[in-house]
Scaffold this motif. Sequence first.
Motif, PDB file in Angstrom:
ATOM      1  N   PRO A   1       1.466  24.237  -6.141  1.00 54.73           N
ATOM      2  CA  PRO A   1       3.036  24.357  -5.734  1.00 54.73           C
ATOM      3  C   PRO A   1       3.236  23.174  -4.277  1.00 54.73           C
ATOM      4  O   PRO A   1       2.410  22.413  -3.919  1.00 54.73           O
ATOM      5  N   PHE A   2       4.140  22.494  -3.859  1.00 57.61           N
ATOM      6  CA  PHE A   2       4.616  21.974  -3.653  1.00 57.61           C
ATOM      7  C   PHE A   2       4.037  21.506  -2.250  1.00 57.61           C
ATOM      8  O   PHE A   2       3.907  20.745  -1.640  1.00 57.61           O
ATOM      9  N   THR A   3       3.494  23.045  -1.335  1.00 53.20           N
ATOM     10  CA  THR A   3       3.069  22.815   0.038  1.00 53.20           C
ATOM     11  C   THR A   3       2.325  22.410  -0.331  1.00 53.20           C
ATOM     12  O   THR A   3       1.573  22.242   0.800  1.00 53.20           O
ATOM     13  N   ASP A   4       1.090  22.231  -1.145  1.00 55.10           N
ATOM     14  CA  ASP A   4       0.016  22.130  -1.437  1.00 55.10           C
ATOM     15  C   ASP A   4      -0.156  20.554  -1.060  1.00 55.10           C
ATOM     16  O   ASP A   4      -1.386  19.882  -0.900  1.00 55.10           O
ATOM     17  N   LEU A   5       1.014  19.473  -1.771  1.00 55.31           N
ATOM     18  CA  LEU A   5       1.005  18.012  -2.252  1.00 55.31           C
ATOM     19  C   LEU A   5       0.345  17.310  -0.317  1.00 55.31           C
ATOM     20  O   LEU A   5       1.378  17.881   0.621  1.00 55.31           O
ATOM     21  N   PRO A   6      -0.485  16.449  -0.154  1.00 55.98           N
ATOM     22  CA  PRO A   6       0.018  15.874   1.194  1.00 55.98           C
ATOM     23  C   PRO A   6       1.291  15.413   1.336  1.00 55.98           C
ATOM     24  O   PRO A   6       2.242  14.873   1.100  1.00 55.98           O
ATOM     25  N   GLN A   7       1.755  15.580   2.474  1.00 52.25           N
ATOM     26  CA  GLN A   7       3.291  14.952   3.113  1.00 52.25           C
ATOM     27  C   GLN A   7       3.303  15.490   4.766  1.00 52.25           C
ATOM     28  O   GLN A   7       2.464  16.021   5.631  1.00 52.25           O
ATOM     29  N   ILE A   8       4.101  14.294   5.098  1.00 56.19           N
ATOM     30  CA  ILE A   8       4.953  14.408   6.800  1.00 56.19           C
ATOM     31  C   ILE A   8       5.255  14.674   7.187  1.00 56.19           C
ATOM     32  O   ILE A   8       6.555  13.177   5.956  1.00 56.19           O
ATOM     33  N   THR A   9       6.183  15.041   7.743  1.00 56.20           N
ATOM     34  CA  THR A   9       7.428  15.546   8.436  1.00 56.20           C
ATOM     35  C   THR A   9       8.020  14.112  10.076  1.00 56.20           C
ATOM     36  O   THR A   9       7.010  15.563  10.351  1.00 56.20           O
ATOM     37  N   ASN A  10       8.659  14.401  10.242  1.00 56.56           N
ATOM     38  CA  ASN A  10       8.868  13.334  12.080  1.00 56.56           C
ATOM     39  C   ASN A  10       7.609  12.740  12.295  1.00 56.56           C
ATOM     40  O   ASN A  10       7.165  13.242  12.949  1.00 56.56           O
ATOM     41  N   PRO A  11       6.876  11.880  11.771  1.00 56.21           N
ATOM     42  CA  PRO A  11       5.495  11.676  12.692  1.00 56.21           C
ATOM     43  C   PRO A  11       6.254  10.883  14.217  1.00 56.21           C
ATOM     44  O   PRO A  11       7.363  10.504  14.326  1.00 56.21           O
ATOM     45  N   SER A  12       5.430  11.556  15.308  1.00 58.20           N
ATOM     46  CA  SER A  12       5.966  10.863  16.279  1.00 58.20           C
ATOM     47  C   SER A  12       5.800   9.218  16.733  1.00 58.20           C
ATOM     48  O   SER A  12       6.371   8.675  17.354  1.00 58.20           O
ATOM     49  N   SER A  13       4.956   8.499  15.716  1.00 57.60           N
ATOM     50  CA  SER A  13       5.103   6.739  15.669  1.00 57.60           C
ATOM     51  C   SER A  13       6.541   6.703  15.618  1.00 57.60           C
ATOM     52  O   SER A  13       6.719   5.337  15.502  1.00 57.60           O
ATOM     53  N   GLY A  14       7.051   7.792  14.649  1.00 56.90           N
ATOM     54  CA  GLY A  14       8.466   7.234  14.466  1.00 56.90           C
ATOM     55  C   GLY A  14       9.134   5.884  13.071  1.00 56.90           C
ATOM     56  O   GLY A  14       9.710   5.414  12.649  1.00 56.90           O
ATOM     57  N   TYR A  15       7.644   6.085  11.817  1.00 57.05           N
ATOM     58  CA  TYR A  15       7.931   5.310  10.704  1.00 57.05           C
ATOM     59  C   TYR A  15       6.975   6.092  10.111  1.00 57.05           C
ATOM     60  O   TYR A  15       6.160   6.446  10.174  1.00 57.05           O
ATOM     61  N   LEU A  16       7.713   5.589   8.578  1.00 57.47           N
ATOM     62  CA  LEU A  16       7.047   5.776   7.512  1.00 57.47           C
ATOM     63  C   LEU A  16       6.624   4.842   6.314  1.00 57.47           C
ATOM     64  O   LEU A  16       7.536   3.864   6.316  1.00 57.47           O
ATOM     65  N   PHE A  17       5.486   4.813   5.522  1.00 62.45           N
ATOM     66  CA  PHE A  17       5.019   4.044   4.257  1.00 62.45           C
ATOM     67  C   PHE A  17       4.602   4.197   3.121  1.00 62.45           C
ATOM     68  O   PHE A  17       3.681   4.401   3.979  1.00 62.45           O
ATOM     69  N   ASN A  18       4.303   3.396   2.250  1.00 65.25           N
ATOM     70  CA  ASN A  18       3.525   3.714   1.798  1.00 65.25           C
ATOM     71  C   ASN A  18       4.082   1.728   0.595  1.00 65.25           C
ATOM     72  O   ASN A  18       4.856   1.585   0.476  1.00 65.25           O
ATOM     73  N   THR A  19       2.651   1.548   0.663  1.00 65.52           N
ATOM     74  CA  THR A  19       2.687   0.222  -0.485  1.00 65.52           C
ATOM     75  C   THR A  19       1.696   0.800  -1.678  1.00 65.52           C
ATOM     76  O   THR A  19       1.447  -0.803  -1.708  1.00 65.52           O
ATOM     77  N   ASN A  20       1.720   1.368  -2.072  1.00 67.99           N
ATOM     78  CA  ASN A  20       0.648   2.525  -3.181  1.00 67.99           C
ATOM     79  C   ASN A  20      -0.641   2.067  -2.830  1.00 67.99           C
ATOM     80  O   ASN A  20      -1.427   2.488  -3.248  1.00 67.99           O
ATOM     81  N   ASN A  21      -0.986   2.336  -1.492  1.00 67.43           N
ATOM     82  CA  ASN A  21      -1.685   2.503  -0.584  1.00 67.43           C
ATOM     83  C   ASN A  21      -1.723   4.396  -0.904  1.00 67.43           C
ATOM     84  O   ASN A  21      -1.237   5.025  -1.447  1.00 67.43           O
ATOM     85  N   GLY A  22      -3.423   4.816  -0.258  1.00 68.28           N
ATOM     86  CA  GLY A  22      -3.660   6.340  -0.849  1.00 68.28           C
ATOM     87  C   GLY A  22      -2.664   6.647   0.324  1.00 68.28           C
ATOM     88  O   GLY A  22      -2.080   6.169   1.217  1.00 68.28           O
ATOM     89  N   ALA A  23      -2.296   8.055   0.085  1.00 68.85           N
ATOM     90  CA  ALA A  23      -1.412   9.050   1.209  1.00 68.85           C
ATOM     91  C   ALA A  23      -1.646   9.701   2.413  1.00 68.85           C
ATOM     92  O   ALA A  23      -1.364  10.290   3.253  1.00 68.85           O
ATOM     93  N   PHE A  24      -2.909   9.182   2.565  1.00 68.06           N
ATOM     94  CA  PHE A  24      -3.394   9.384   4.222  1.00 68.06           C
ATOM     95  C   PHE A  24      -3.525   7.800   5.035  1.00 68.06           C
ATOM     96  O   PHE A  24      -4.149   8.252   5.781  1.00 68.06           O
ATOM     97  N   ASN A  25      -2.362   7.286   4.495  1.00 66.15           N
ATOM     98  CA  ASN A  25      -2.335   6.417   5.888  1.00 66.15           C
ATOM     99  C   ASN A  25      -0.570   5.820   5.335  1.00 66.15           C
ATOM    100  O   ASN A  25      -0.651   5.477   4.600  1.00 66.15           O
ATOM    101  N   ALA A  26      -0.101   6.903   6.277  1.00 64.96           N
ATOM    102  CA  ALA A  26       1.204   6.868   5.961  1.00 64.96           C
ATOM    103  C   ALA A  26       2.471   6.040   7.380  1.00 64.96           C
ATOM    104  O   ALA A  26       3.887   6.389   7.368  1.00 64.96           O
ATOM    105  N   THR A  27       2.206   6.295   7.949  1.00 65.11           N
ATOM    106  CA  THR A  27       1.955   5.930   9.060  1.00 65.11           C
ATOM    107  C   THR A  27       0.742   5.952  10.511  1.00 65.11           C
ATOM    108  O   THR A  27       0.243   4.740  10.328  1.00 65.11           O
ATOM    109  N   ALA A  28       1.642   5.948  11.809  1.00 67.16           N
ATOM    110  CA  ALA A  28      -0.039   5.116  12.545  1.00 67.16           C
ATOM    111  C   ALA A  28      -1.260   6.349  12.523  1.00 67.16           C
ATOM    112  O   ALA A  28      -0.889   7.667  12.118  1.00 67.16           O
ATOM    113  N   PRO A  29      -2.397   6.064  13.209  1.00 67.65           N
ATOM    114  CA  PRO A  29      -3.139   6.919  12.755  1.00 67.65           C
ATOM    115  C   PRO A  29      -3.169   8.016  12.879  1.00 67.65           C
ATOM    116  O   PRO A  29      -4.030   9.077  13.132  1.00 67.65           O
TER     117      PRO A  29
END
Length: 680
Positions: free
Chosen positions: A401-429
């Motif tokens: 289900p959708f809930t199993d997928l890696p996802q982040i909502t409103n990180p405290s860093s204030g930014y999200l990104f993807n450059t075709n890199n893995g799902a586990f580096n999408a914002t600040a560490p």
Amino acid sequence: MRLLSLILLLGCTICKGQFNPSEIEIIRDEWGVPHIYAPTDAQVSYGLAWAHAEDDFKTIQEILLAAKQMMGRYQGPDGAPIDYVVGLLRCEEIVNEHLDEVNPAFIKIAEGYIAGINAYAKSHKDEVLVKKAFPVTLTDIFKAYVLQLAVQDGADNLIRNLFDGNIDTVDFETKGSNAFAISRKKTTSDEVFLAVNSHQPLEGPAAWYEAHLVSDEGWNMLGGLFPGGPVIFHGTNEHLGWAHTVNYFDKRDVFQLEMHPEEVNLYRVDDEWLELEKRKIKLKVKVFLGIKIGVKREAFHSVYGPVVKNDKGAFAFHMAVFDEIRAIEQWYKMNKATNLTEFKEALSMTAIPSFNIVYADKYDSLFYVGNGKVPVRNPKYDWSSTIQGNTSETIPQGYHPFTDLPQITNPSSGYLFNTNNGAFNATAPTDNLNVSDYDSTMGYRAFDNNRSFRFMELIDQDDELSWNDFLDIKYDATLPDSLVYWINLNPVFDLDPDLADSSSLVLEIIQNWNKNADVDAMGAAHLNILYKGLARISDKIDVKNISAEQYYKAVDYVRRYLLRYFGKIEVTLGEYQKLVRGDDEYPIGGLPDVIAAINSDYMGEGKVRAKTGESYIMMVRYPKEGLPIIETVNVFGASTRPDSPHYNDQIPLFLSQKRKPMTLDIDEVRKNAERIYHPE
């Protein structure tokens, strides 16, 4: 029964009379971009089909011909393999099996598109590539979507590898796309920023087309779509927007079947011998002067999926697109969403088989998901390679289900990104996800690339970003300090020029280069030639542990290449790399895996031609009040027809890294329209 009713009613529902073209407006702005307005969403889809056909009917037809297994009639022997693949994948059976699952409301949208494309074909018979290709049916259009999504997820490379016997290799191409979202707390203008920056082929069936879709039923969406698409695939509406990038989880399963030692087409599953389903695929192939011959090829199918036989045995494969045809419906629901809750509700369909999503909205919500339709797999087995296809334990049991997928909502860093890199580096560490928290059989990996490393270098420089800072990041063309290409190039920068003999100047240019890929850069072309030279012999060397001798030989290859084709060593990137449209060519910057990426193919006389990378770019600001502020550019223009003024009119903007202002205010569009008319 509903499917039967749909098919029986097809002849009377999919007709232009039902959609009343006189109520549909095609509003062309000064750049030729179509803004489609109509009372209903289905009529908008009709208008989109007509407008897109005016600009690129040939490519739309090629997609539909593939779905109808008519590419052999059009391209001859070169097209026949595509027709075979459609039969091998059983696209028609997939559509017939799952058409009842599509919401009737979306069926209307698809019917509108079909009516529009059929009406255009009827009115422009001289442009039709293959007789009897029209009218297009509901089944045809969904078959086209199944085929396109299968190819997007690598079916073409997988099938090629299976036929060649390369069953343990995975073809990871250097595909690039960027998506950046910045919240208000990190912008100096109190706006939310979004960059939609997919790196697609510049031409062909996967090249972006820009359109604006507006109805009285609440559709107001601007963005990019592919030929044959009845909705926007990514872009923005009044409330929210999103960008897609290609992601890498386990999208394809390959199974080696245990074949019977004596009976040719029997294979074992548990304690039972089953017979491969065999069919003859009839191919019509144009050979000369319009003469067509019939060819028959066998295709096999198992409980695991389609089967390919090669010298190593029989191999079946499975992809999510075999069990789902509602991806376009999901995109439609995303188009119509007005907030993050509705957007996530659309994503809960898990009908789009892959693609990362980076989302932003005017309410200052940011969201990232490593999206995918991921099979539930038995953890007893190693799914990273070929799986044994002789037990029901390896048959996937449904989807996560959708809930199993890696996802982040409103990180405290204030930014999200993807450059075709893995799902586990999408914002600040501190806000990132942990790969160990996810089912390993899903195949999500933690990895970075040159663009993600460079983005992190840039985002850490300022606590807040101005709009110009954001643009600087989006258009950055500098590689990170340490390179992470699949071929290890880092040792080149430490070689001794004194040992390079006649190639010492080439080596000095590379080593003194600031790793910037602007059009006037000296050293970028040199590294690209060296990289391509090593890639040509990659099957003969260890690309991660290249010897000093091999590096020096590669440097000398660059020297000989430059002297042969350019008569000098000091060659800028713009002299070497060109953007080509028709008979015209223009110097262009960019390298593979810089943020402003360009991937090129050889075009002759030592030069390379931009093939994929920077193409359709959308930059959006969401103020607290009012419509989003939108700027876009498409690499060439709105039309693929050489006689159109919009065939290449966006090239100057594109090359100067500028964009044209766009608006979701349809009344404003009308005021400044180049032309307003109705489809026929």
